[in-house]
Motif scaffolding. Structure first.
Motif, PDB file in Angstrom:
ATOM      1  N   HIS A  74       0.818  -1.217   0.000  1.00 36.20           N
ATOM      2  CA  HIS A  74       0.000   0.000   0.000  1.00 36.20           C
ATOM      3  C   HIS A  74       0.849   1.262   0.000  1.00 36.20           C
ATOM      4  N   GLY A  75       2.160   1.103   0.224  1.00 38.71           N
ATOM      5  CA  GLY A  75       3.023   2.270   0.253  1.00 38.71           C
ATOM      6  C   GLY A  75       3.119   2.928   1.611  1.00 38.71           C
ATOM      7  N   ALA A  76       2.462   2.352   2.647  1.00 41.04           N
ATOM      8  CA  ALA A  76       2.615   2.885   3.999  1.00 41.04           C
ATOM      9  C   ALA A  76       4.031   2.652   4.497  1.00 41.04           C
ATOM     10  N   THR A  77       4.645   1.577   4.015  1.00 40.34           N
ATOM     11  CA  THR A  77       6.037   1.261   4.311  1.00 40.34           C
ATOM     12  C   THR A  77       6.793   1.202   2.988  1.00 40.34           C
ATOM     13  N   ILE A  78       7.905   1.916   2.904  1.00 40.93           N
ATOM     14  CA  ILE A  78       8.727   1.898   1.698  1.00 40.93           C
ATOM     15  C   ILE A  78       9.862   0.895   1.897  1.00 40.93           C
ATOM     16  N   GLY A  79      10.087   0.058   0.889  1.00 40.81           N
ATOM     17  CA  GLY A  79      11.126  -0.957   0.968  1.00 40.81           C
ATOM     18  C   GLY A  79      12.359  -0.586   0.159  1.00 40.81           C
ATOM     19  N   ALA A  80      13.505  -1.110   0.594  1.00 44.07           N
ATOM     20  CA  ALA A  80      14.766  -0.928  -0.132  1.00 44.07           C
ATOM     21  C   ALA A  80      15.484  -2.272  -0.184  1.00 44.07           C
ATOM     22  N   TYR A  81      16.387  -2.388  -1.124  1.00 42.73           N
ATOM     23  CA  TYR A  81      17.089  -3.648  -1.394  1.00 42.73           C
ATOM     24  C   TYR A  81      18.550  -3.459  -1.044  1.00 42.73           C
ATOM     25  N   SER A  82      19.084  -4.337  -0.203  1.00 44.62           N
ATOM     26  CA  SER A  82      20.422  -4.126   0.339  1.00 44.62           C
ATOM     27  C   SER A  82      21.260  -5.385   0.142  1.00 44.62           C
ATOM     28  N   LEU A  83      21.820  -5.514  -1.066  1.00 41.89           N
ATOM     29  CA  LEU A  83      22.662  -6.657  -1.419  1.00 41.89           C
ATOM     30  C   LEU A  83      24.125  -6.245  -1.542  1.00 41.89           C
ATOM     31  N   SER A  84      24.399  -5.187  -2.280  1.00 43.58           N
ATOM     32  CA  SER A  84      25.782  -4.804  -2.585  1.00 43.58           C
ATOM     33  C   SER A  84      26.544  -4.370  -1.341  1.00 43.58           C
ATOM     34  N   GLU A  85      27.866  -4.527  -1.421  1.00 41.17           N
ATOM     35  CA  GLU A  85      28.777  -4.061  -0.389  1.00 41.17           C
ATOM     36  C   GLU A  85      29.932  -3.328  -1.059  1.00 41.17           C
ATOM     37  N   PRO A  86      30.738  -2.577  -0.296  1.00 35.90           N
ATOM     38  CA  PRO A  86      31.816  -1.817  -0.931  1.00 35.90           C
ATOM     39  C   PRO A  86      32.740  -2.668  -1.804  1.00 35.90           C
ATOM     40  N   GLN A  87      32.984  -3.920  -1.406  1.00 44.05           N
ATOM     41  CA  GLN A  87      33.873  -4.785  -2.167  1.00 44.05           C
ATOM     42  C   GLN A  87      33.121  -5.896  -2.897  1.00 44.05           C
ATOM     43  N   ALA A  88      31.797  -5.872  -2.842  1.00 47.00           N
ATOM     44  CA  ALA A  88      30.997  -6.941  -3.454  1.00 47.00           C
ATOM     45  C   ALA A  88      29.758  -6.330  -4.087  1.00 47.00           C
ATOM     46  N   GLY A  89      29.905  -5.907  -5.355  1.00 41.10           N
ATOM     47  CA  GLY A  89      28.768  -5.373  -6.076  1.00 41.10           C
ATOM     48  C   GLY A  89      28.122  -6.475  -6.890  1.00 41.10           C
ATOM     49  N   SER A  90      28.610  -6.650  -8.109  1.00 34.93           N
ATOM     50  CA  SER A  90      28.085  -7.726  -8.942  1.00 34.93           C
ATOM     51  C   SER A  90      28.488  -9.109  -8.425  1.00 34.93           C
ATOM     52  N   ASP A  91      29.564  -9.177  -7.623  1.00 35.75           N
ATOM     53  CA  ASP A  91      30.008 -10.446  -7.044  1.00 35.75           C
ATOM     54  C   ASP A  91      29.283 -10.681  -5.729  1.00 35.75           C
ATOM     55  N   ALA A  92      28.010 -11.099  -5.817  1.00 33.23           N
ATOM     56  CA  ALA A  92      27.196 -11.259  -4.616  1.00 33.23           C
ATOM     57  C   ALA A  92      27.740 -12.341  -3.696  1.00 33.23           C
ATOM     58  N   ALA A  93      28.424 -13.337  -4.253  1.00 32.05           N
ATOM     59  CA  ALA A  93      28.965 -14.402  -3.416  1.00 32.05           C
ATOM     60  C   ALA A  93      30.110 -13.908  -2.535  1.00 32.05           C
ATOM     61  N   GLY A  94      30.611 -12.702  -2.784  1.00 28.50           N
ATOM     62  CA  GLY A  94      31.712 -12.156  -2.006  1.00 28.50           C
ATOM     63  C   GLY A  94      31.263 -11.333  -0.808  1.00 28.50           C
ATOM     64  N   LEU A  95      30.005 -11.434  -0.408  1.00 26.01           N
ATOM     65  CA  LEU A  95      29.497 -10.651   0.719  1.00 26.01           C
ATOM     66  C   LEU A  95      30.287 -10.938   1.988  1.00 26.01           C
ATOM     67  N   MET A  96      30.490  -9.868   2.794  1.00 29.93           N
ATOM     68  CA  MET A  96      31.199 -10.008   4.062  1.00 29.93           C
ATOM     69  C   MET A  96      30.366  -9.573   5.257  1.00 29.93           C
ATOM     70  N   CYS A  97      29.310  -8.789   5.038  1.00 25.34           N
ATOM     71  CA  CYS A  97      28.416  -8.426   6.137  1.00 25.34           C
ATOM     72  C   CYS A  97      27.919  -9.712   6.790  1.00 25.34           C
ATOM     73  N   ARG A  98      28.032  -9.814   8.116  1.00 28.99           N
ATOM     74  CA  ARG A  98      27.791 -11.089   8.791  1.00 28.99           C
ATOM     75  C   ARG A  98      26.624 -10.996   9.766  1.00 28.99           C
ATOM     76  N   ALA A  99      25.812 -12.065   9.771  1.00 30.10           N
ATOM     77  CA  ALA A  99      24.735 -12.220  10.736  1.00 30.10           C
ATOM     78  C   ALA A  99      25.085 -13.405  11.636  1.00 30.10           C
ATOM     79  N   THR A 100      25.377 -13.128  12.890  1.00 28.38           N
ATOM     80  CA  THR A 100      25.783 -14.160  13.844  1.00 28.38           C
ATOM     81  C   THR A 100      24.585 -14.586  14.677  1.00 28.38           C
ATOM     82  N   ALA A 101      24.315 -15.884  14.707  1.00 28.86           N
ATOM     83  CA  ALA A 101      23.164 -16.390  15.455  1.00 28.86           C
ATOM     84  C   ALA A 101      23.372 -16.188  16.949  1.00 28.86           C
ATOM     85  N   VAL A 102      22.341 -15.649  17.609  1.00 26.09           N
ATOM     86  CA  VAL A 102      22.316 -15.487  19.064  1.00 26.09           C
ATOM     87  C   VAL A 102      20.933 -15.930  19.541  1.00 26.09           C
TER      88      VAL A 102
END
Length: 381
Positions: free
Chosen positions: A118-146
């Protein structure tokens, strides 16, 4: 010039007319000033959402428009022809909704999808990183399970609507290798999430592009979309659709540049004739028109394959490649048609040329599109 469109239903024709009316009233009168002053168009996305233009390709049961992608993309083209930055942001919003719609649980969709559509919430897409643009497999941002969720650490880059969007489809590493990336829907208000200053871009000035920095940011487990390790599958499935969105935006830009060039050529006189009547320039305009029409046909063909449930990944890459290369060529030629005036900011074509360049870069550079296409050819039996 209003494009005469071949659409599948009377409802689709009405939708295009609604889009044109809104775009001419809400977008066209403000685009020049807002792009020049780098001013964000407050209220525009709420208006588009209220009109149902942010939800078109999604099912009606979730508040979507239930429209085929073929129709959605032509709506997007109409928006981009008036204001490319808004068109890109709409495309990215649609892209950001894809992981939730396609991989979210029923409970997740019930909780978050209606507000996005409905547009009440605007979404954005956050895949790229400074060293990993088109190389998505090179992502370094980490999510650690807690306990109860994950802690996110790292930097994401090139986020359209960064710092303004309310929710971010974020891809972060939960393990190693291509199976070690997961997807999360992260609210803007998450503690430990901060945004960098807007990038100083060549074009698309009215909608910010930023980086995002995660510092021990806690994300509850229920905000993970899909299974742990499924992130790249989710990302790539979304990008196929997103590339079609950028193709449509590029065609909108090219059409706007062509229209401006034709109008100028009909008005400007040299050697006693309108310059459109000089064969050399008339042929240049003819080539521009052929490029726009061909690019439009290419993205519509790919969209129809998507709508029919056929494989379309290679076709999406072809559409993105053809449409964005055409936009760069057509906008450059439009500057040439206007001569010295085209090189000034008194006319829009110089802005169109600057805006067209980024379409060859994001959602996978055109070199990446060529790689995808060639690999598809190599794999074909």
């Amino acid at each position: 010039m209003a494009v005469e469109r071949l659409l599948p239903t009377a409802e689709a024709h009405d939708l295009i007319q609604l889009t044109r009316d809104i775009a001419d009233r809400v977008l066209a009168p403000f685009v020049d000033e807002y792009e020049r002053t780098e001013t964000y168009p407050d209220g525009v996305f709420a208006t588009l959402g209220q009109a149902g233009l942010l939800s078109l390709p999604y099912p009606e049961e979730w508040g979507g428009g239930g429209q085929p992608y073929e129709v959605y993309l032509q709506v997007l083209e109409e928006i981009a022809a008036r204001w490319a930055a808004v068109g890109v942001a709409v495309s990215v919003h649609t892209l950001a909704c894809h992981p939730l719609m396609s991989f979210g649980t029923e409970q997740q969709k019930q909780e978050w999808l209606p507000d996005l559509l409905h547009g009440a919430t605007i979404g954005a897409y956050s895949l790229s990183e400074p060293q990993a643009g088109s190389d998505a497999a090179g992502l370094m941002c980490r999510a650690t399970a807690v306990d109860g969720g994950y802690r996110l650490d790292g930097t994401k880059a090139w986020i359209t609507h960064g710092g303004i969007a309310d929710a971010y489809s974020v891809f972060a590493r939960t393990g190693e290798g291509s199976k070690g990336v997961s997807c999360f829907l992260v609210p803007k208000t998450t503690e430990g999430l901060a945004f960098g200053r807007p990038e100083q871009k060549m074009g698309l000035h009215a909608v910010p592009t930023t980086s995002a920095h995660y510092d021990n940011a806690y994300v509850p487990r229920e905000r993970r979309l899909g299974a742990e390790g499924q992130g790249l599958q989710i990302a790539f499935s979304a990008l196929d659709s997103g590339r079609l969105g950028i193709a449509a935006v590029a065609v909108g830009l090219a059409q706007a540049a062509l229209d401006e060039a034709v109008a100028y050529a009909k008005d400007r006189t040299t050697f006693g004739r309108k310059i459109i009547d000089h064969q050399g320039l008339g042929f240049l305009l003819a080539d521009m028109a052929a490029a726009v029409d061909s690019a439009r046909a290419t993205y519509i063909d790919a969209a129809r394959r998507r709508d029919a449930g056929l494989p379309y990944s290679r076709n999406a890459s072809v559409a993105k490649l053809v449409a964005t290369d055409a936009a760069m060529k057509v906008t450059t030629d439009a500057v040439q048609v206007l001569g010295g005036y085209g090189y000034t900011r008194d006319f829009r074509v110089e802005r169109y040329m600057r805006e067209a360049k980024i379409t060859q870069i994001f959602e996978g550079t055109n070199q990446i599109q060529r790689l995808i296409i060639s690999r598809g050819l190599a794999a074909a039996s």
